[in-house]
Each structure stands twice: as structure tokens, then as C-alpha cells.
Design a protein around this motif. Structure first.
Motif, PDB file in Angstrom:
ATOM      1  N   PHE A 194       7.398  -5.140   7.680  1.00  0.00           N
ATOM      2  CA  PHE A 194       6.518  -4.026   8.036  1.00  0.00           C
ATOM      3  C   PHE A 194       6.534  -2.966   6.933  1.00  0.00           C
ATOM      4  N   ARG A 195       7.737  -2.641   6.488  1.00  0.00           N
ATOM      5  CA  ARG A 195       7.873  -1.607   5.449  1.00  0.00           C
ATOM      6  C   ARG A 195       7.136  -2.017   4.182  1.00  0.00           C
ATOM      7  N   ARG A 196       7.252  -3.277   3.828  1.00  0.00           N
ATOM      8  CA  ARG A 196       6.556  -3.747   2.626  1.00  0.00           C
ATOM      9  C   ARG A 196       5.041  -3.664   2.806  1.00  0.00           C
ATOM     10  N   THR A 197       4.578  -3.980   4.018  1.00  0.00           N
ATOM     11  CA  THR A 197       3.144  -3.900   4.298  1.00  0.00           C
ATOM     12  C   THR A 197       2.641  -2.474   4.151  1.00  0.00           C
ATOM     13  N   LEU A 198       3.397  -1.530   4.675  1.00  0.00           N
ATOM     14  CA  LEU A 198       2.961  -0.134   4.664  1.00  0.00           C
ATOM     15  C   LEU A 198       2.991   0.477   3.268  1.00  0.00           C
ATOM     16  N   THR A 199       3.805  -0.073   2.366  1.00  0.00           N
ATOM     17  CA  THR A 199       3.921   0.500   1.021  1.00  0.00           C
ATOM     18  C   THR A 199       2.991  -0.166   0.014  1.00  0.00           C
ATOM     19  N   CYS A 257       0.559  -8.073   5.363  1.00  0.00           N
ATOM     20  CA  CYS A 257       0.257  -7.843   6.781  1.00  0.00           C
ATOM     21  C   CYS A 257       0.208  -9.164   7.544  1.00  0.00           C
ATOM     22  N   PHE A 258      -0.418 -10.172   6.942  1.00  0.00           N
ATOM     23  CA  PHE A 258      -0.498 -11.484   7.588  1.00  0.00           C
ATOM     24  C   PHE A 258       0.895 -12.082   7.769  1.00  0.00           C
ATOM     25  N   LEU A 259       1.704 -12.041   6.688  1.00  0.00           N
ATOM     26  CA  LEU A 259       3.057 -12.594   6.773  1.00  0.00           C
ATOM     27  C   LEU A 259       3.890 -11.827   7.801  1.00  0.00           C
ATOM     28  N   SER A 260       3.757 -10.503   7.820  1.00  0.00           N
ATOM     29  CA  SER A 260       4.510  -9.691   8.780  1.00  0.00           C
ATOM     30  C   SER A 260       4.097 -10.003  10.210  1.00  0.00           C
ATOM     31  N   ALA A 261       2.780 -10.117  10.430  1.00  0.00           N
ATOM     32  CA  ALA A 261       2.282 -10.364  11.784  1.00  0.00           C
ATOM     33  C   ALA A 261       2.748 -11.717  12.302  1.00  0.00           C
ATOM     34  N   VAL A 262       2.680 -12.740  11.480  1.00  0.00           N
ATOM     35  CA  VAL A 262       3.103 -14.079  11.902  1.00  0.00           C
ATOM     36  C   VAL A 262       4.600 -14.095  12.196  1.00  0.00           C
ATOM     37  N   GLY A 267      14.887   5.860   2.337  1.00  0.00           N
ATOM     38  CA  GLY A 267      15.726   4.800   1.772  1.00  0.00           C
ATOM     39  C   GLY A 267      15.567   3.505   2.545  1.00  0.00           C
ATOM     40  N   HIS A 268      16.175   2.429   2.004  1.00  0.00           N
ATOM     41  CA  HIS A 268      16.045   1.112   2.630  1.00  0.00           C
ATOM     42  C   HIS A 268      16.812   1.016   3.949  1.00  0.00           C
ATOM     43  N   HIS A 269      17.754   1.941   4.216  1.00  0.00           N
ATOM     44  CA  HIS A 269      18.460   1.891   5.498  1.00  0.00           C
ATOM     45  C   HIS A 269      17.511   2.141   6.657  1.00  0.00           C
ATOM     46  N   ARG A 270      16.336   2.712   6.362  1.00  0.00           N
ATOM     47  CA  ARG A 270      15.348   2.916   7.416  1.00  0.00           C
ATOM     48  C   ARG A 270      14.888   1.590   8.011  1.00  0.00           C
ATOM     49  N   SER A 271      14.903   0.528   7.232  1.00  0.00           N
ATOM     50  CA  SER A 271      14.486  -0.782   7.743  1.00  0.00           C
ATOM     51  C   SER A 271      15.442  -1.259   8.834  1.00  0.00           C
ATOM     52  N   TRP A 272      16.741  -1.007   8.651  1.00  0.00           N
ATOM     53  CA  TRP A 272      17.709  -1.407   9.669  1.00  0.00           C
ATOM     54  C   TRP A 272      17.542  -0.565  10.941  1.00  0.00           C
TER      55      TRP A 272
END
Length: 678
Positions: A34-39, A49-54, A169-174
């Protein structure tokens, strides 16, 4: 509490644990994607977005389905395959739509809209899946738990997206993964708490646990494969991106030809070292390195060979310095060295000496033996400056001093060198003004026949008196004029004026004019000579141009073409200062030279120095065998004159026979017989 009792009493704990593991793994991976999609932006955002959704849809659906299979209603259960598939598609499509909505440039509302969509999609997936869960019994729904489940899913999804849009930071993903897992788990078990089944009489058989376990395992494996694909794609792209960024960073900080540090990296390192000095950082040294005689390599052997030379020079510099020192290429043939932790002056000078020694070693490239040297200017911090600007300036001043002191050496900055630079800058400005105001004068030194002591020619010599510094010798201002690009203009004026003066002399007296190496490489020189002769009316055979061996060394092919054209005009060519440069007999054979002038450094040591005596005799015999005229210059004593006469030199020149004099004085003298012994 109903939700807890539903979890503990109405579900198979093994299935719940399996669903929980699936939920945690899937949520963390989904949050990362998700984070990668938004950035991302552009088409890349669509792909992510497609990879995240699947991935997220598969993880969410698998969590729900495994947990649903673990539900124990004490009644027969069947599954509607179509609705089960539809529920999975709802999860994928809804999450994808939510991510697109969360990507819009509305920081305040994007997480709200996107998170609500994702939460509703998870809820829709759950309840469509529940409709596919066919129980032979009486089903009842408590809408309070249904609404609560949707609120939990939406609220958690909104908060997760807010965390992901934060650049902390990347800790937001966790953190977002944990919140997303809470959204899935909260919706499922809150929704299941509002679901109850009453078995009908005669239908007391529960679901087939073994079949459901096998189905749950299969679904879990498929979902893990999908999640693993997402993880693998992300890691592969991350690695490729990291490698690409590393390559870009390397290119940005290194010289493309030599693969050593470039000017950008050098500047950053120098600023960092200077900044550290204020925090009691260690002293260091800056060395500016400039190659001597590199341009002729490019001109004669070509730029590809020149590039190979620079590559080898870079490797040699890395060998010459210490392992932790920095070597950078900051210009064409200009290099710089930062010697870190240079506490002692002896350490710095030792490095400079190694650089000088290793650069002077010959190299063989494509069968060509190439000999170079280097000049090094050294500035030590903080002794010679604590700012990058001051250190670079002082190292350049030391480099300039090294090049002016014969090259192939090094100089450490000293305050007195500043005065040399100030004088140089002042002379440059004054020389430009002198060219504009025609402040130069020409004097003529007589050349005599060694047989009858008669004046046979005169050499035109340029003189300049600077308003600020007094009389400046040609050996000082001519090199400056060459570097400033003024020498061709000055030379043309001298040639024109000297020819005009010589036209008034007796026809038996010739004129000799010096030509600098820069002039000789000017293709306009033959035209300048022809124009000066035409304007003055001087006969071409009375003009002789003096060149040096250094001029031939710079580009002998171009020099040969120029001299051949000049010789066709009828003008003679003489080789001045013979024996002091890169003497080669091929010059005498290949070039249209009619006179050799023995350099005064040999004449002034005869007859007392046996080596100089041998050299003068050899040159005299060589000229005689080649049918060339021989002139000995720099004669200052009677013994020197007597020796020269014994060797059979044709002409003599020096302070003993006649000092340089103004044009009017020379003209007055030309009608008289001069007795050199008087």
C-alpha cells in the motif's frame, strides 16, 4: 462478551490460529505494498495498485474464509462456489478502488475516502462470503454487531492509510499492518458475533471438519503463494531500485573515464573536512596535481590514447597515496588529492614526492612510449587555511610556483608565494593594456661576420617597460603573453615594425626576428610574413625567422607545413638555442633550416669547459657538413671570440661585439666598419 464467546466457543481454535497467522502476514505485506502504491506516480502507481489489491484481497479473503471454515454451527454446512468466488473478487476490486481514491492529492480527505472504501469492501467480502455459507438451520442476524463490524473495518482502514501517507519512516508500514490486521479480525469476529444458527430437528450433524481442514489448508497455501509473489516482486523491485540508485550515486560522484572521485565528491569531502576542523578535527593536506606536457599527447597520438593515459595516471595516483586518501579528477588533466589525518609535514611531503616519482615513470600505450611528469601544489589545513576556498587558492598558488620552477616537482604553500601571484596578476593586466596602447619597443643586436668583423645582420629584440614594475625581461612577459593569447598579435606588430625598420638599412644587412612556438602553430603566420614584407618593401631573402626546438616538439607536422610555406616566400629559417632543447638531427634533415645558432649557455663556458668545447665543435662540424650557416651567440669575452673564430663559425653575436640598440642608433652605425677589438 459475545465477541469473545463467539471466538472461544463457536470456533475451532486451530482454524483461528491459522487465520490469525494468515491475517498478520498478509496485513504487513499489504501495508508495505500500500505504501509503495501511495508513493508512486503515473503508470507505476497502476502496476503497484494492482499488485497490492491482489495480494491484500487474497490475504483478506483467505483470513475470512479460513476463520469461517472454523466456525462450528452444529448443523450441516455447504458452500456456494459462485458467491465464494464473487466475495474474493469484491475484496480485490474494492481494495484496489480504495487505494486509487487514497492516492488523490487531497491530504485531508484521501485517507477518509480510500479507507472507507477499503473497509466497506472488506465488509462486503465478508457478508457475501457468509451468504455463500449455507447452513441447514435457522439463521439469525444481530444488526448491531453487523454495523459495529463495518465501523471497525472502516475506522481501522482509514487510520492505516493515514499512517501510510505519513513520511515519518518505514516503521509506519508495520504500524499500518497491525491496524489493517485489526480491521480484518475485528470485522470478521464482530460480524460472526451477530450471526447465530439454530439447528433444525433431525439435522444435528455438524460440518465435515476433515474436509474443511483440507480446504482451509489449500486456501491458506494459495493465499500464501499470492502473498509470497507480492513479497518477491517488492523485494526484487527494491533490490533493482537500490542497485540503480547505487549506480546513479556512483556515476554522480565518480569520474566516468577514470572511475575515481569527481569534482562533486571532492568538493563535498573538502567541505566536510573543513567543517570538522572547527570540532577539533584532524589536520589534512590538499594537493593539486597538474600533468606536464599532456596536450601534445592528445594532439599527436589522439584523444583515445590520451584517455588511456589519464586512466593510468589515475591508477598511479591511487598507488602513490595512502589507502584512505582521496584521489579526484577535477578537470581535463587536473587531479586533486586529499590526504586525511596528515599530522606531520614530513608525511605530506613524502606523499607529494611519491606522486612526482610515479608520474614520471614511462608508460607504453599501443606501442608508443609516453613520458610525462606532474607538478604538485600543496596546502595544509588548518595551517594554510580552514575553508575550502582558501585551501584551493593556496594549493593552486603552490602549483603555479611548481610549474614555474621547472615542473616535475612540488611546492608547499608559503605566504611569500602570494606576492608572486599578485605580481603575475598585475603583469597580466598591464600586458593587456600594453597591447592596446602599443607600449612595446624594438631594439636590434648586431650580428657580425667572424671573418671581417662587418655587420651582416641584426636580431630584433622586444622590450617592455611596465609602468608599475619597470623593465620586464622578455623571458618573463613572453610566456605570459602566450598564455593570454596575446603573443600572435604582439609578434605580428614586431614583424611589421622590424621589416619596416630594416627596409632603411643597407641591402647587405639582414634582419632576424624570433617566432614563438605559439606563433609557429598559427596557420596565419605565412600570411603575416608576406604582408609585412609587402608593406615594408623588404626583400624576402633579407628576412630570417628564428625558431626553437621546443616549437618543433609541440607539433612538428603543423610546424613543417607552416615553415615550408614561409620558405617558399624566400624567407630563411634558423634554429635558435640549438643544443638546449630536445635536440634531434631529424629536425635539421626534415625542416627547411639554413642556420644553426649555438646557445649562449655553451659559448659562455668555453674555452675553459671541455664538455662545452666538444659540443661547440660538434655543432660547428655538423653545420658545415650540412652546408648550414653557424652563428655563436652570447659572446662576452675575447677568449670566447677567439675560440669561436678558430672553430670556423660564420657569425658572432653578443655583448662583446655589440649590445642591443635602438633602431635610429643601429641605422647610424650600419654605414661604418666596426672593429670588435676596439
Amino acid at each position: 462478551m459475545r465477541i469473545i464467546s463467539c471466538l472461544v466457543e463457536d470456533h475451532n481454535i486451530a482454524f483461528v490460529v491459522m487465520a490469525a497467522l494468515m491475517c498478520i502476514a498478509g496485513s504487513i505485506v499489504s501495508a508495505t505494498l500500500f505504501r509503495r502504491t501511495l508513493t508512486e506516480g503515473g503508470t507505476s502507481r497502476v502496476h503497484w495498485c494492482f499488485l497490492s489489491a491482489v495480494t491484500a484481497g487474497a490475504a483478506t479473503w483467505a483470513t475470512h474464509f479460513i476463520a469461517m471454515l472454523g466456525y462450528q454451527p452444529n448443523a450441516p454446512v455447504t458452500l456456494d462456489g459462485v458467491l465464494t468466488v464473487v466475495s474474493a473478487l469484491i475484496a480485490v476490486a474494492g481494495i484496489g478502488l480504495g487505494l486509487i481514491l487514497a492516492s488523490v492529492q487531497l491530504p485531508r480527505f484521501a485517507p477518509l475516502i480510500g479507507g472507507s472504501t477499503i473497509g466497506l469492501s472488506i465488509g462486503a467480502m465478508h457478508y457475501v462470503g457468509m451468504f455463500a455459507y449455507r447452513v441447514d438451520g435457522i439463521v439469525q442476524w444481530d444488526w448491531r454487531y453487523v454495523i459495529a463490524s463495518l465501523v471497525v473495518a472502516m475506522a481501522c482502514s482509514i487510520y492505516a492509510l493515514r499512517l501510510l501517507r505519513d513520511d515519518a519512516g518505514h516503521h509506519r508500514s508495520w504500524q499500518a499492518g497491525a491496524v489493517l490486521a485489526l480491521a480484518i479480525v475485528g470485522l470478521h469476529f464482530a460480524g460472526m458475533a451477530g450471526f447465530s444458527v439454530s439447528a433444525m430437528e433431525g439435522y444435528s450433524q455438524g460440518p465435515d471438519s476433515e474436509a474443511f481442514a483440507a480446504m482451509a489448508a489449500a486456501i491458506g497455501m494459495v493465499a500464501l503463494l499470492i502473498i509470497g509473489t507480492g513479497v518477491s516482486t517488492y523485494l526484487l523491485e527494491r533490490r533493482t531500485s537500490t542497485e540503480g540508485e547505487s549506480r546513479i550515486a556512483h556515476i554522480a560522484m565518480h569520474d566516468a573515464l577514470t572511475n575515481i572521485a569527481n569534482r562533486h565528491q571532492f568538493t563535498d569531502a573538502l567541505h566536510s573536512q573543513c567543517a570538522a576542523l572547527g570540532d577539533e578535527g584532524a589536520p589534512f593536506a590538499l594537493m593539486m596535481v597538474d600533468l606536464d606536457r599532456f596536450k601534445p599527447i592528445n594532439d599527436t597520438l589522439g584523444h583515445p590514447v590520451g584517455d588511456q593515459v589519464l586512466q593510468r595516471i589515475a591508477r598511479r595516483l591511487r598507488i602513490a597515496v595512502r589507502d584512505h586518501d582521496m584521489v579526484a579528477r577535477i578537470g581535463g588533466d587536473e587531479f586533486a588529492v586529499i590526504a586525511f589525518d596528515a599530522m606531520e609535514r614530513g608525511t605530506v611531503t613524502a606523499i607529494a614526492e611519491r606522486i612526482i616519482e610515479i608520474l614520471a615513470r614511462p608508460m607504453v600505450i599501443n606501442g608508443n612510449v609516453i613520458e610525462l611528469s606532474g607538478s604538485v601544489g600543496v596546502a595544509i589545513a588548518p595551517q594554510h587555511g580552514a575553508t575550502p576556498e582558501a585551501l584551493i587558492q593556496h594549493a593552486d598558488i603552490a602549483l603555479y610556483s611548481a610549474k614555474n620552477n621547472g615542473r616535475d616537482t612540488y611546492r608547499v604553500f608559503e605566504p611569500m608565494l602570494m606576492e608572486t601571484i599578485k605580481r603575475r596578476r598585475s603583469l597580466e593586466a598591464a600586458l593587456r593594456r600594453a597591447c592596446m596602447r602599443d607600449e612595446f619597443t624594438i631594439v636590434y643586436q648586431p650580428v657580425f661576420s667572424s671573418v671581417n668583423d662587418e655587420i651582416t645582420a641584426a636580431e630584433a629584440l622586444l622590450r617592455w617597460t611596465c609602468p608599475d614594475h619597470g623593465e620586464i625581461p622578455p623571458s618573463e612577459f613572453i610566456p605570459i603573453a602566450e598564455e593570454l593569447g596575446l603573443v600572435s598579435r604582439i609578434g605580428a606588430d614586431v614583424l611589421r615594425q622590424a621589416c619596416s625598420d630594416a627596409a632603411a638599412w643597407p641591402e647587405t644587412i639582414d634582419l632576424a626576428v624570433n617566432v614563438s612556438p605559439v606563433q609557429l602553430l598559427d596557420p596565419r603566420l605565412p600570411q603575416m610574413v608576406a604582408q609585412a614584407l609587402a608593406d615594408s618593401g623588404l626583400a624576402p631573402e633579407r628576412l630570417e625567422l628564428e625558431i626553437t626546438e621546443t616549437a618543433l616538439l609541440n607539433n612538428d607536422e603543423a610546424a613543417l607545413r607552416t615553415l615550408t610555406q614561409i620558405r617558399k616566400l624566400g624567407v630563411s629559417i634558423s634554429l635558435d638555442d640549438f643544443g638546449t632543447g630536445y635536440s634531434s638531427l631529424s629536425y635539421l634533415h626534415r625542416f627547411p633550416i639554413s642556420r644553426i645558432k649555438i646557445d649562449k649557455s655553451f659559448i659562455q663556458r668555453v674555452p675553459g669547459d671541455s664538455g662545452s668545447v666538444s659540443i661547440v665543435r660538434a655543432i660547428t662540424q655538423l653545420g658545415s657538413s650540412l652546408n648550414m650557416q653557424i652563428t655563436a651567440e652570447g659572446i662576452e669575452t675575447e677568449s670566447q671570440l677567439a675560440f669561436i673564430r678558430e672553430q670556423g663559425c660564420d657569425h658572432v653575436q653578443g655583448f662583446l661585439t655589440g649590445r642591443p640598440i635602438a633602431s635610429a642608433d643601429f641605422l647610424a652605425r650600419t654605414g661604418k666598419r666596426v672593429v670588435v677589438n676596439a
